[in-house]
Write a protein that holds these residues in place. Structure first.
Motif, PDB file in Angstrom:
ATOM      1  N   GLY A 171      -2.399   7.636  -5.966  1.00  0.00           N
ATOM      2  CA  GLY A 171      -3.618   6.841  -6.048  1.00  0.00           C
ATOM      3  C   GLY A 171      -4.015   6.523  -7.475  1.00  0.00           C
ATOM      4  O   GLY A 171      -3.257   6.749  -8.420  1.00  0.00           O
ATOM      5  N   MET A 172      -5.223   5.986  -7.618  1.00  0.00           N
ATOM      6  CA  MET A 172      -5.732   5.659  -8.950  1.00  0.00           C
ATOM      7  C   MET A 172      -7.246   5.625  -8.923  1.00  0.00           C
ATOM      8  O   MET A 172      -7.865   5.430  -7.888  1.00  0.00           O
ATOM      9  N   ALA A 189      -7.730   1.041 -11.824  1.00  0.00           N
ATOM     10  CA  ALA A 189      -7.633  -0.222 -11.095  1.00  0.00           C
ATOM     11  C   ALA A 189      -8.127  -1.388 -11.943  1.00  0.00           C
ATOM     12  O   ALA A 189      -7.580  -2.491 -11.866  1.00  0.00           O
ATOM     13  N   ARG A 207       0.838  -1.199   0.000  1.00  0.00           N
ATOM     14  CA  ARG A 207       0.000   0.000   0.000  1.00  0.00           C
ATOM     15  C   ARG A 207       0.864   1.236   0.000  1.00  0.00           C
ATOM     16  O   ARG A 207       1.750   1.380   0.835  1.00  0.00           O
ATOM     17  N   ALA A 267      -6.195  -4.878  -7.190  1.00  0.00           N
ATOM     18  CA  ALA A 267      -5.735  -3.503  -7.020  1.00  0.00           C
ATOM     19  C   ALA A 267      -6.928  -2.593  -6.785  1.00  0.00           C
ATOM     20  O   ALA A 267      -7.991  -2.785  -7.376  1.00  0.00           O
ATOM     21  N   TRP A 268      -6.730  -1.610  -5.928  1.00  0.00           N
ATOM     22  CA  TRP A 268      -7.734  -0.578  -5.730  1.00  0.00           C
ATOM     23  C   TRP A 268      -7.033   0.676  -5.212  1.00  0.00           C
ATOM     24  O   TRP A 268      -5.886   0.632  -4.800  1.00  0.00           O
ATOM     25  N   GLY A 269      -7.722   1.768  -5.289  1.00  0.00           N
ATOM     26  CA  GLY A 269      -7.151   3.023  -4.820  1.00  0.00           C
ATOM     27  C   GLY A 269      -8.134   4.153  -4.969  1.00  0.00           C
ATOM     28  O   GLY A 269      -9.288   3.949  -5.370  1.00  0.00           O
ATOM     29  N   LYS A 270      -7.646   5.328  -4.644  1.00  0.00           N
ATOM     30  CA  LYS A 270      -8.449   6.538  -4.753  1.00  0.00           C
ATOM     31  C   LYS A 270      -7.499   7.668  -5.111  1.00  0.00           C
ATOM     32  O   LYS A 270      -6.434   7.801  -4.503  1.00  0.00           O
ATOM     33  N   ALA A 291      -2.779   3.810  -3.344  1.00  0.00           N
ATOM     34  CA  ALA A 291      -3.257   2.582  -3.987  1.00  0.00           C
ATOM     35  C   ALA A 291      -2.818   1.394  -3.153  1.00  0.00           C
ATOM     36  O   ALA A 291      -1.842   1.465  -2.406  1.00  0.00           O
ATOM     37  N   CYS A 292      -3.548   0.294  -3.306  1.00  0.00           N
ATOM     38  CA  CYS A 292      -3.219  -0.931  -2.599  1.00  0.00           C
ATOM     39  C   CYS A 292      -3.318  -2.103  -3.565  1.00  0.00           C
ATOM     40  O   CYS A 292      -4.273  -2.191  -4.349  1.00  0.00           O
TER      41      CYS A 292
END
Length: 176
Positions: free
Chosen positions: A109-110, A115, A104, A156-159, A164-165
């Motif tokens: 972010g994304m 993602a 993380r 993958a996910w993020g903001k 992102a993680c």
């Protein structure tokens, strides 16, 4: 050019169904540690704090250590590249059937769209963003294939603006 050629050859092995999993019973903490050791100089150079969280007890799984370390190096290099001088957290956890490693960052972010496409070959979320660590555009695609070869997955996910993680999840026993 040599890196691109090696990545293209690896992708072609996946496409041909010729990639082989050389699994062995390993303490995944060692593999995470080796990948983190490789990433520390880049993190230091980029002004990123790399924080590694490992269980106190052995975390065994049937893995191909070369492939898992390659996944983790790729995730770490990308996280450091996009952390923008913040922290990158690496966490290993396990239950009775699986192990999971999250990487993380707390950087740029994304979006949800990014993602959804981040594992596509040669895709970049922001082509105008300068990369300082190189890369062939195939690292995450290869990482996803390596995860699938183990019977696992990579998410993958993020903001935007909040980091992102990426989470690698692998079964403890090969073929399960």
């Amino acid at each position: 050019f040599e890196d691109l050629l090696a990545d293209l050859l690896e992708i072609s092995r996946f496409d041909a169904g010729a990639a082989i999993l050389d699994a062995e019973d390993r303490d995944v903490r060692e593999v995470v540690g080796a990948a983190a050791d490789h990433a520390f100089p880049l993190a230091e150079h980029r002004g990123v704090w790399l924080s590694v969280h490992l269980p106190d007890t052995r975390c065994a799984a049937d893995i191909d250590p070369r492939r898992v370390e390659r996944i983790l190096r790729n995730l770490l290099d990308n996280a450091i590249e996009h952390a923008d001088g913040s922290t990158v957290d690496v966490t290993l956890a396990a239950d009775a059937t699986a192990i999971a490693v999250t990487v993380r960052d707390h950087g740029v972010g994304m979006t949800e769209e990014a993602a959804a496409r981040v594992f596509d070959r040669f895709w970049r979320a922001d082509p105008a963003r300068a990369r300082t660590t190189g890369g062939t555009g195939l690292g995450l695609a290869i990482s996803l294939e390596d995860a699938h070869l183990h019977g696992g997955w990579l998410e993958a996910w993020g903001k935007p603006g909040a980091g992102a993680c990426f989470r690698l999840t692998l079964p403890r026993r090969a073929g399960i």
